[in-house]
Scaffold this motif. Structure first.
Motif, PDB file in Angstrom:
ATOM      1  N   LYS A 130       0.860  -1.196   0.000  1.00  0.00           N
ATOM      2  CA  LYS A 130       0.000   0.000   0.000  1.00  0.00           C
ATOM      3  C   LYS A 130       0.889   1.237   0.000  1.00  0.00           C
ATOM      4  O   LYS A 130       2.038   1.157  -0.401  1.00  0.00           O
ATOM      5  CB  LYS A 130      -0.900  -0.047   1.222  1.00  0.00           C
ATOM      6  N   ASN A 131       0.408   2.343   0.433  1.00  0.00           N
ATOM      7  CA  ASN A 131       1.155   3.603   0.426  1.00  0.00           C
ATOM      8  C   ASN A 131       2.001   3.801   1.680  1.00  0.00           C
ATOM      9  O   ASN A 131       2.064   4.895   2.215  1.00  0.00           O
ATOM     10  CB  ASN A 131       0.195   4.784   0.248  1.00  0.00           C
ATOM     11  N   GLU A 132       2.618   2.738   2.159  1.00  0.00           N
ATOM     12  CA  GLU A 132       3.535   2.843   3.295  1.00  0.00           C
ATOM     13  C   GLU A 132       4.632   1.791   3.135  1.00  0.00           C
ATOM     14  O   GLU A 132       4.436   0.758   2.483  1.00  0.00           O
ATOM     15  CB  GLU A 132       2.801   2.657   4.620  1.00  0.00           C
ATOM     16  N   ASP A 133       5.787   2.076   3.712  1.00  0.00           N
ATOM     17  CA  ASP A 133       6.903   1.144   3.633  1.00  0.00           C
ATOM     18  C   ASP A 133       6.540  -0.153   4.360  1.00  0.00           C
ATOM     19  O   ASP A 133       5.690  -0.169   5.251  1.00  0.00           O
ATOM     20  CB  ASP A 133       8.161   1.756   4.248  1.00  0.00           C
ATOM     21  N   LEU A 134       7.189  -1.225   3.962  1.00  0.00           N
ATOM     22  CA  LEU A 134       6.855  -2.543   4.483  1.00  0.00           C
ATOM     23  C   LEU A 134       8.123  -3.266   4.925  1.00  0.00           C
ATOM     24  O   LEU A 134       9.167  -3.139   4.288  1.00  0.00           O
ATOM     25  CB  LEU A 134       6.159  -3.338   3.366  1.00  0.00           C
ATOM     26  N   GLU A 135       8.031  -4.000   6.024  1.00  0.00           N
ATOM     27  CA  GLU A 135       9.124  -4.855   6.492  1.00  0.00           C
ATOM     28  C   GLU A 135       8.595  -6.271   6.576  1.00  0.00           C
ATOM     29  O   GLU A 135       7.463  -6.480   7.010  1.00  0.00           O
ATOM     30  CB  GLU A 135       9.618  -4.404   7.862  1.00  0.00           C
ATOM     31  N   MET A 136       9.411  -7.223   6.145  1.00  0.00           N
ATOM     32  CA  MET A 136       8.987  -8.622   6.237  1.00  0.00           C
ATOM     33  C   MET A 136      10.184  -9.528   6.508  1.00  0.00           C
ATOM     34  O   MET A 136      11.317  -9.166   6.196  1.00  0.00           O
ATOM     35  CB  MET A 136       8.246  -9.068   4.980  1.00  0.00           C
ATOM     36  N   LYS A 137       9.881 -10.684   7.068  1.00  0.00           N
ATOM     37  CA  LYS A 137      10.896 -11.712   7.299  1.00  0.00           C
ATOM     38  C   LYS A 137      10.559 -12.895   6.400  1.00  0.00           C
ATOM     39  O   LYS A 137       9.400 -13.264   6.264  1.00  0.00           O
ATOM     40  CB  LYS A 137      10.909 -12.162   8.753  1.00  0.00           C
ATOM     41  N   ILE A 138      11.598 -13.449   5.811  1.00  0.00           N
ATOM     42  CA  ILE A 138      11.458 -14.660   5.022  1.00  0.00           C
ATOM     43  C   ILE A 138      12.239 -15.755   5.744  1.00  0.00           C
ATOM     44  O   ILE A 138      13.342 -15.527   6.232  1.00  0.00           O
ATOM     45  CB  ILE A 138      11.956 -14.471   3.579  1.00  0.00           C
ATOM     46  N   VAL A 139      11.650 -16.937   5.796  1.00  0.00           N
ATOM     47  CA  VAL A 139      12.276 -18.077   6.476  1.00  0.00           C
ATOM     48  C   VAL A 139      12.672 -19.098   5.408  1.00  0.00           C
ATOM     49  O   VAL A 139      11.893 -19.431   4.529  1.00  0.00           O
ATOM     50  CB  VAL A 139      11.281 -18.715   7.472  1.00  0.00           C
ATOM     51  N   PHE A 140      13.907 -19.557   5.515  1.00  0.00           N
ATOM     52  CA  PHE A 140      14.381 -20.628   4.617  1.00  0.00           C
ATOM     53  C   PHE A 140      14.031 -21.954   5.233  1.00  0.00           C
ATOM     54  O   PHE A 140      13.951 -22.146   6.399  1.00  0.00           O
ATOM     55  CB  PHE A 140      15.901 -20.555   4.425  1.00  0.00           C
TER      56      PHE A 140
END
Length: 140
Positions: A130-140
């Motif tokens: 959307k119109n805001e920055d995003l943080e995410m974690k990816i798991v291997f």
């Protein structure tokens, strides 16, 4: 002297034009913390439905691994629906390697961290920016 003045003016104008570059989209910061070793790099690609599993993403990044972790940011991303794919490219050949039975030799992950039995699916990995920055974690 006139040429020197012109060169200085051009250098200053180029410098200031780059420093005033406007942000044209959002940022997506991806963190991966469970990488099994520091060998190779992690390759990440930002995909739309049209590019998912069909080649390079619309943005492709690479990160060195430090203490089994990476954090990297996709910048100037326009709001819409995307998926992110990540690969621990241990041997730095810039592609996923497979065992003889078809199973991946290298760790990989996707946005939303779906449990996948078979090829990755866009529907499981997609998210809305959307119109805001995003943080995410990816798991291997």
């Amino acid at each position: 002297m006139k040429a020197l003045s012109l060169i200085i003016t051009l250098l200053l104008s180029v410098t200031f034009s780059f420093s005033q570059e406007e942000k044209t989209g959002q940022s997506i910061t991806v963190t991966i913390e469970n990488i099994t070793n520091n060998n190779g790099n992690v390759l990440l690609s930002l995909h739309t439905e049209e590019t998912f599993m069909k080649g390079p993403g619309i943005q492709n990044l690479e990160s060195k691994i430090v203490d089994g972790k990476i954090s990297i940011t996709f910048d100037n991303v326009e709001p819409r629906t995307y998926a992110i794919m990540a690969l621990h490219d241990v041997n730095e050949n810039r592609r996923m390697d497979f065992e003889e039975n078809g199973m991946p030799k290298e760790s990989y992950g996707m946005s939303n961290n779906p449990i996948s039995y078979g090829p990755p699916q866009y529907a499981q990995a997609k998210f809305d920016l959307k119109n805001e920055d995003l943080e995410m974690k990816i798991v291997f």
